[in-house]
Design a protein around this motif. Structure first.
Motif, short mmCIF file in Angstrom:
data_model
loop_
_atom_site.label_atom_id
_atom_site.label_comp_id
_atom_site.label_asym_id
_atom_site.label_seq_id
_atom_site.Cartn_x
_atom_site.Cartn_y
_atom_site.Cartn_z
N LYS A 66 90.66 96.30 100.34
CA LYS A 66 90.41 94.86 100.52
C LYS A 66 88.97 94.48 100.24
O LYS A 66 88.66 93.31 100.05
CB LYS A 66 90.72 94.45 101.97
N ALA A 67 88.08 95.45 100.26
CA ALA A 67 86.64 95.18 100.20
C ALA A 67 86.16 94.91 98.77
O ALA A 67 86.78 95.31 97.79
CB ALA A 67 85.87 96.36 100.77
N ILE A 68 85.02 94.25 98.73
CA ILE A 68 84.23 94.16 97.49
C ILE A 68 83.13 95.20 97.67
O ILE A 68 82.52 95.30 98.73
CB ILE A 68 83.63 92.75 97.32
N HIS A 69 82.86 95.96 96.64
CA HIS A 69 81.93 97.08 96.72
C HIS A 69 80.68 96.76 95.90
O HIS A 69 80.78 96.37 94.73
CB HIS A 69 82.61 98.35 96.21
N ILE A 70 79.54 96.95 96.53
CA ILE A 70 78.25 96.75 95.87
C ILE A 70 77.64 98.13 95.68
O ILE A 70 77.35 98.83 96.65
CB ILE A 70 77.29 95.86 96.70
N LEU A 71 77.47 98.52 94.43
CA LEU A 71 76.93 99.83 94.11
C LEU A 71 75.53 99.66 93.53
O LEU A 71 75.33 98.83 92.62
CB LEU A 71 77.81 100.54 93.08
#
Length: 147
Positions: free
Chosen positions: A44-49
């Motif tokens: 469900k998450a948005i991932h910031i790399l």
């Protein structure tokens, strides 16, 4: 550090492995905390790399309001031990907050490890409520109103 924003389905196998390895390296091994990091919430998450050259140096995941807490939330904030001292923690949080602002989230809630109080306070977060143990580590809820 270059930041990249991805949904779960946009991860390559190599990226997903690198993120899970980093989270395990810090949250399980370094912090000596046995807990279930792979929690079925990444989908469900948005991932910031945050990339330094071709390696993931920092990472967060963001949830839309209602997907984790009532308001938007940022979690799994981590910087690679080999990349510390370069302000990547601040950089990845600023990128995460910029995403939250672009999405018009009115506020962001975090469950912060207490020893990082100054770090989050300097970013504008305010402690709310009592301190509590999460997986044996002292935490506090903190909220930032997005302007």
């Amino acid at each position: 550090m270059k930041t990249v924003i991805k949904s779960f389905n946009e991860f390559s196998i190599e990226e997903l492995y690198a993120v899970l390895r980093l989270r395990s390296e810090v949250f399980v091994v370094e912090q000596d905390c046995v807990y279930q990091d792979i929690d079925d919430k990444d989908q469900k998450a948005i991932h910031i790399l945050g990339y330094e050259k071709e390696h993931i140096a920092a990472y967060t995941r963001i949830f839309k309001p209602g997907d984790y807490f009532e308001q938007a939330s940022i979690g799994r904030v981590v910087v690679s031990p080999s990349q510390r001292g370069k302000s990547f923690g601040k950089d990845i949080m600023l990128a995460s907050l910029a995403y939250a602002k672009a999405e018009n989230f009115p506020s962001v809630k975090i469950s912060a490890q207490c020893y990082l109080d100054k770090f989050y306070t300097d970013l504008g977060f305010i402690s709310t409520g009592e301190k509590y143990l999460e997986d044996g580590i002292p935490h506090q809820a903190m909220v930032l109103v997005i302007k």
